[in-house]
Design an enzyme around this catalytic site. Sequence first.
Site, PDB file in Angstrom:
ATOM      1  N   ARG A 118       0.859  -1.182   0.000  1.00 30.48           N
ATOM      2  CA  ARG A 118       0.000   0.000   0.000  1.00 30.48           C
ATOM      3  C   ARG A 118       0.896   1.234   0.000  1.00 30.48           C
ATOM      4  NH1 ARG A 118      -2.668   3.472   3.676  1.00 30.48           N
ATOM      5  NH2 ARG A 118      -4.757   4.076   2.964  1.00 30.48           N
ATOM      6  N   SER A 134     -12.571  -4.529   0.676  1.00 25.44           N
ATOM      7  CA  SER A 134     -12.868  -4.043   2.023  1.00 25.44           C
ATOM      8  C   SER A 134     -14.373  -3.880   2.207  1.00 25.44           C
ATOM      9  CB  SER A 134     -12.180  -2.690   2.265  1.00 25.44           C
ATOM     10  OG  SER A 134     -10.780  -2.821   2.225  1.00 25.44           O
ATOM     11  N   LYS A 188      -5.460   4.804   9.333  1.00 22.63           N
ATOM     12  CA  LYS A 188      -6.402   5.267   8.316  1.00 22.63           C
ATOM     13  C   LYS A 188      -7.712   5.663   8.974  1.00 22.63           C
ATOM     14  CE  LYS A 188      -8.497   3.704   3.951  1.00 22.63           C
ATOM     15  NZ  LYS A 188      -8.643   2.556   3.016  1.00 22.63           N
TER      16      LYS A 188
END
Length: 316
Positions: free
Chosen positions: A133, A202, A231
């Site tokens: 990521r 997700s 996040k």
Amino acid sequence: MASAIATALANGETLVQAVQTAKEYLTSVLVESVSLDLGAGPQHPFNHAAGFSRVAQQQQSANSDGTALATAASAAAMGPNSNSRNKRCKGFSPVQLRAYVVTDAGCNAKAGRTLLEAVTGAVAGGATIVQLREKDIDGGEFVQQAIQVIKLCRPRGIPVLINDRVDVALASGADGVHVGQSDIPARIVRQMLGPDKILGVSCKTRAEAAKALVDGADYIGVGAVFPTGTKASSVIGLEGLAEVCSLSALPAVAIGGVGVSNAADVIASGVDGLAVVSAVFAAPDVAVATRDLRQAVDKALEHRNRQQHQAVTATN
């Protein structure tokens, strides 16, 4: 269930395939049935119309994309996209979700590590899957770094997934992609990747999990379970995690604030593993942190499996 299995068998599937197809169909329609404003129990009446509406959506999508209607016709024979199982990666196994590590450029920068050094530590500690990521680097550099990580992981049988960037995944030869709800739709990503790559999605809700199933996902990442500084995301807690897992036919990995300290409770909620970022990559020793995570998850899975076995034995 019996009727769904019989229909799948009539479509030419093996018995094992037919059972899985029937399970996926019933699970996804049960999830959609929750919205029916009927009854007082936790599970509302079975919404038979859900299957037909989703087949119609598939046909509409196929027409707009200019693709053949063969897949929609095949789905119509079973209900809500019975061929979704055939779109999934046959090389993927839920055991690969146990110690799922997600890289973070910020953690690596603070620790003075390169991406490859960080992943090398995670692999040494027993990571079972690696998601890259990297939000702040150019595509070309991302591809080169991904290739380095793949060269490290592939000989060891550890899949490497790319977060969001389908182009980087294809260019680097990664094993798959993970997308969120605001990224490229999973259905389109599956079309781009084909059936031989892993696709993760997700999810926070049962409806999102049901859609991921139909769109061809191999697994879902459920959360955030707990608050996390990595996040910004709303929290669903253990109760929300258990609810999604109990109604999804897909393997699941928990995300958001999970780690060694809560692994037992998280695994007990029904997931197949934990996805971590700072719990591993912000640690002084990535290998040790990953090893601790893997041991905690394996122990929790063993305990859950033992309890399930005892429950089955007690009923026989």
